[in-house]
Write a protein that holds these residues in place. Structure first.
Motif, short mmCIF file in Angstrom:
data_model
loop_
_atom_site.label_atom_id
_atom_site.label_comp_id
_atom_site.label_asym_id
_atom_site.label_seq_id
_atom_site.Cartn_x
_atom_site.Cartn_y
_atom_site.Cartn_z
N MET A 59 0.86 -1.05 0.08
CA MET A 59 0.14 0.00 0.10
C MET A 59 0.78 1.35 0.01
O MET A 59 2.14 1.29 0.52
N THR A 60 0.40 2.25 -0.65
CA THR A 60 1.22 3.54 -0.72
C THR A 60 0.17 4.56 -0.41
O THR A 60 -0.97 4.72 -0.47
N ALA A 61 0.79 5.98 0.13
CA ALA A 61 0.06 6.86 0.32
C ALA A 61 0.85 8.12 -0.38
O ALA A 61 2.00 8.24 -0.40
N LYS A 62 -0.20 9.05 -0.99
CA LYS A 62 0.42 10.21 -1.56
C LYS A 62 0.58 11.48 -0.87
O LYS A 62 -0.43 11.69 0.07
N ARG A 63 1.63 12.13 -0.80
CA ARG A 63 1.93 12.96 -0.09
C ARG A 63 2.39 14.49 -0.75
O ARG A 63 3.17 13.97 -1.88
N SER A 64 2.27 15.67 -0.53
CA SER A 64 2.78 16.77 -1.14
C SER A 64 3.87 17.34 -0.26
O SER A 64 3.55 17.85 0.95
N SER A 100 10.11 8.92 -6.15
CA SER A 100 9.36 8.31 -5.01
C SER A 100 10.12 7.29 -4.44
O SER A 100 10.41 7.29 -3.14
#
Length: 83
Positions: A1-6, A24
């Motif tokens: 699982m991955t999570a997107k961050r800015s 990434s």
């Protein structure tokens, strides 16, 4: 699982990441390295080695210089004797 961050990054880091094939993965590797460094300090403290900012600075300075041929030869000699 991955999570997107800015995130906002300094220009030099952004330029470095732009040159990576997968930035990434480059960020994940850097964060994992930082996480492992913290874990290593905990392990060293548990066995009685106190990690200080002064000590880290001293080792960074020492390790930033190339290892001499004599030191490498001595290290190989010690390893050979231990084998």
């Amino acid at each position: 699982m991955t999570a997107k961050r800015s995130v906002s990054l300094p220009d030099d880091i952004a330029e470095y990441l732009d040159q990576q094939g997968n930035f990434s993965a480059a960020i994940a590797d850097a964060v994992r390295f930082q996480m492992a460094a913290g874990h290593l300090e905990d392990v060293l403290r548990r066995v009685g080695i106190e990690v200080t900012d002064e000590g880290k600075s001293r080792w960074r300075s020492r390790l930033s210089r190339p290892i001499s041929a004599e030191a490498l030869a001595e290290g190989r000699r010690i390893l050979d004797e231990a084998a």
